[in-house]
Design a protein around this motif. Sequence first.
Motif, PDB file in Angstrom:
ATOM      1  N   PHE A   1      -8.460   0.324  -5.091  1.00 13.36           N
ATOM      2  CA  PHE A   1      -7.320   1.214  -4.860  1.00 13.36           C
ATOM      3  C   PHE A   1      -7.426   2.432  -5.766  1.00 13.36           C
ATOM      4  O   PHE A   1      -7.229   3.560  -5.331  1.00 13.36           O
ATOM      5  CB  PHE A   1      -5.989   0.487  -5.138  1.00 13.36           C
ATOM      6  CG  PHE A   1      -5.378  -0.185  -3.944  1.00 13.36           C
ATOM      7  CD1 PHE A   1      -4.190   0.284  -3.411  1.00 13.36           C
ATOM      8  CD2 PHE A   1      -5.973  -1.291  -3.364  1.00 13.36           C
ATOM      9  CE1 PHE A   1      -3.602  -0.333  -2.320  1.00 13.36           C
ATOM     10  CE2 PHE A   1      -5.399  -1.923  -2.278  1.00 13.36           C
ATOM     11  CZ  PHE A   1      -4.214  -1.445  -1.750  1.00 13.36           C
ATOM     12  N   LYS A   2      -7.718   2.198  -7.032  1.00 16.93           N
ATOM     13  CA  LYS A   2      -7.816   3.296  -7.988  1.00 16.93           C
ATOM     14  C   LYS A   2      -8.963   4.235  -7.606  1.00 16.93           C
ATOM     15  O   LYS A   2      -8.807   5.455  -7.636  1.00 16.93           O
ATOM     16  CB  LYS A   2      -8.020   2.771  -9.405  1.00 16.93           C
ATOM     17  CG  LYS A   2      -8.045   3.868 -10.453  1.00 16.93           C
ATOM     18  CD  LYS A   2      -8.134   3.307 -11.856  1.00 16.93           C
ATOM     19  CE  LYS A   2      -8.061   4.419 -12.889  1.00 16.93           C
ATOM     20  NZ  LYS A   2      -8.077   3.891 -14.261  1.00 16.93           N
TER      21      LYS A   2
ATOM     22  N   TYR B   1       2.218   1.654  -3.513  1.00 18.74           N
ATOM     23  CA  TYR B   1       1.165   2.156  -4.404  1.00 18.74           C
ATOM     24  C   TYR B   1       0.964   3.656  -4.183  1.00 18.74           C
ATOM     25  O   TYR B   1       0.915   4.435  -5.131  1.00 18.74           O
ATOM     26  CB  TYR B   1      -0.139   1.393  -4.178  1.00 18.74           C
ATOM     27  CG  TYR B   1      -1.250   1.877  -5.073  1.00 18.74           C
ATOM     28  CD1 TYR B   1      -1.444   1.312  -6.330  1.00 18.74           C
ATOM     29  CD2 TYR B   1      -2.110   2.900  -4.678  1.00 18.74           C
ATOM     30  CE1 TYR B   1      -2.452   1.767  -7.175  1.00 18.74           C
ATOM     31  CE2 TYR B   1      -3.116   3.356  -5.510  1.00 18.74           C
ATOM     32  CZ  TYR B   1      -3.285   2.788  -6.756  1.00 18.74           C
ATOM     33  OH  TYR B   1      -4.274   3.242  -7.587  1.00 18.74           O
ATOM     34  N   ASP B   2       0.866   4.053  -2.927  1.00 15.24           N
ATOM     35  CA  ASP B   2       0.652   5.469  -2.609  1.00 15.24           C
ATOM     36  C   ASP B   2       1.810   6.322  -3.102  1.00 15.24           C
ATOM     37  O   ASP B   2       1.605   7.374  -3.705  1.00 15.24           O
ATOM     38  CB  ASP B   2       0.475   5.645  -1.100  1.00 15.24           C
ATOM     39  CG  ASP B   2       0.306   7.103  -0.713  1.00 15.24           C
ATOM     40  OD1 ASP B   2      -0.666   7.736  -1.180  1.00 15.24           O
ATOM     41  OD2 ASP B   2       1.148   7.608   0.042  1.00 15.24           O
TER      42      ASP B   2
ATOM     43  N   ARG C   1      -7.930   6.307  -4.599  1.00 15.20           N
ATOM     44  CA  ARG C   1      -6.914   7.288  -4.995  1.00 15.20           C
ATOM     45  C   ARG C   1      -7.569   8.463  -5.718  1.00 15.20           C
ATOM     46  O   ARG C   1      -7.269   9.623  -5.459  1.00 15.20           O
ATOM     47  CB  ARG C   1      -5.852   6.625  -5.869  1.00 15.20           C
ATOM     48  CG  ARG C   1      -4.949   7.572  -6.630  1.00 15.20           C
ATOM     49  CD  ARG C   1      -4.223   8.582  -5.762  1.00 15.20           C
ATOM     50  NE  ARG C   1      -3.096   7.959  -5.132  1.00 15.20           N
ATOM     51  CZ  ARG C   1      -2.641   8.322  -3.942  1.00 15.20           C
ATOM     52  NH1 ARG C   1      -3.207   9.293  -3.273  1.00 15.20           N
ATOM     53  NH2 ARG C   1      -1.618   7.727  -3.403  1.00 15.20           N
TER      54      ARG C   1
ATOM     55  N   HIS D   1      -2.103   4.479 -12.386  1.00 18.64           N
ATOM     56  CA  HIS D   1      -2.565   3.288 -11.684  1.00 18.64           C
ATOM     57  C   HIS D   1      -2.111   2.038 -12.431  1.00 18.64           C
ATOM     58  O   HIS D   1      -1.593   1.089 -11.829  1.00 18.64           O
ATOM     59  CB  HIS D   1      -4.098   3.332 -11.551  1.00 18.64           C
ATOM     60  CG  HIS D   1      -4.704   2.061 -11.088  1.00 18.64           C
ATOM     61  ND1 HIS D   1      -4.730   1.698  -9.760  1.00 18.64           N
ATOM     62  CD2 HIS D   1      -5.306   1.042 -11.775  1.00 18.64           C
ATOM     63  CE1 HIS D   1      -5.319   0.514  -9.649  1.00 18.64           C
ATOM     64  NE2 HIS D   1      -5.678   0.105 -10.851  1.00 18.64           N
TER      65      HIS D   1
ATOM     66  N   PHE E   1      -4.122  -7.869  -3.642  1.00 20.10           N
ATOM     67  CA  PHE E   1      -4.138  -6.547  -4.266  1.00 20.10           C
ATOM     68  C   PHE E   1      -4.792  -6.614  -5.646  1.00 20.10           C
ATOM     69  O   PHE E   1      -5.614  -5.763  -5.989  1.00 20.10           O
ATOM     70  CB  PHE E   1      -2.721  -5.970  -4.388  1.00 20.10           C
ATOM     71  CG  PHE E   1      -2.661  -4.749  -5.262  1.00 20.10           C
ATOM     72  CD1 PHE E   1      -3.066  -3.522  -4.774  1.00 20.10           C
ATOM     73  CD2 PHE E   1      -2.240  -4.842  -6.580  1.00 20.10           C
ATOM     74  CE1 PHE E   1      -3.039  -2.395  -5.580  1.00 20.10           C
ATOM     75  CE2 PHE E   1      -2.209  -3.726  -7.399  1.00 20.10           C
ATOM     76  CZ  PHE E   1      -2.615  -2.500  -6.893  1.00 20.10           C
TER      77      PHE E   1
ATOM     78  N   CYS F   1       0.337  -0.849 -11.072  1.00 23.30           N
ATOM     79  CA  CYS F   1      -0.120  -2.238 -10.958  1.00 23.30           C
ATOM     80  C   CYS F   1       0.839  -3.194 -11.668  1.00 23.30           C
ATOM     81  O   CYS F   1       1.134  -4.283 -11.154  1.00 23.30           O
ATOM     82  CB  CYS F   1      -1.527  -2.395 -11.522  1.00 23.30           C
ATOM     83  SG  CYS F   1      -2.805  -1.641 -10.492  1.00 23.30           S
TER      84      CYS F   1
ATOM     85  N   ALA G   1       0.831  -1.212   0.000  1.00 22.83           N
ATOM     86  CA  ALA G   1       0.000   0.000   0.000  1.00 22.83           C
ATOM     87  C   ALA G   1       0.862   1.257   0.000  1.00 22.83           C
ATOM     88  O   ALA G   1       0.551   2.229  -0.698  1.00 22.83           O
ATOM     89  CB  ALA G   1      -0.944  -0.007   1.199  1.00 22.83           C
TER      90      ALA G   1
END
Length: 186
Positions: free
Chosen positions: A161-162, A116-117, A165, A131, A154, A135, A113
């Motif tokens: 997640f997208k 990703y952030d 965000r 994104h 994930f 990924c 996470a």
Amino acid sequence: MREIGLHVAQLTSTFIENLYQTACLHDIGKVGTPDAILLKPGKLAPEEFTEMRKHCELGAATLAKVLERHPDNEFLRMASIRPGRTTSGGTAPAIPMVCRARPSRSRTHRGLADFYDALTSNRCYRPAFSHENTCRMIQAGSGTHFDPDVTTAFTDVAGEFKRVRLEMCVENAATDHGSHHTMARV
């Protein structure tokens, strides 16, 4: 992960709540990093990057001291678990990796996470990655940089997640604090 049948016995509601609550502590060591480095509007010099990396050890030491005073506190025990980090030769941000030999709780949180952030956020020294690109990097790191179970989980929720965000980007833009959390356009 629990929803796809992985680590069901360990991923209790209490565990998940503690995980949620401890996530905000993952960069607590940055309180000891000079503002001139944290707020620098450009790429860090090698010595500044070395100083920035010290926040991991400072955070671990801080949480260890608090845990000494409260050894039975499950929240603090979880917060003090530190995923390992690998370097990437300077071509991309360091990718958090949690060793399979560590307890499963440390394999289930923060690293992916946080990655990703970090990648889907604009930085003063580079624009946000999309994104989709992020990924792809996560998938490429499965088994080497990321626990395969975490990567599988994930992948199942990547759309969520997208969505989150994008919501963060809209909220931050509305309050004019969106420079950190601005996602690359797809």
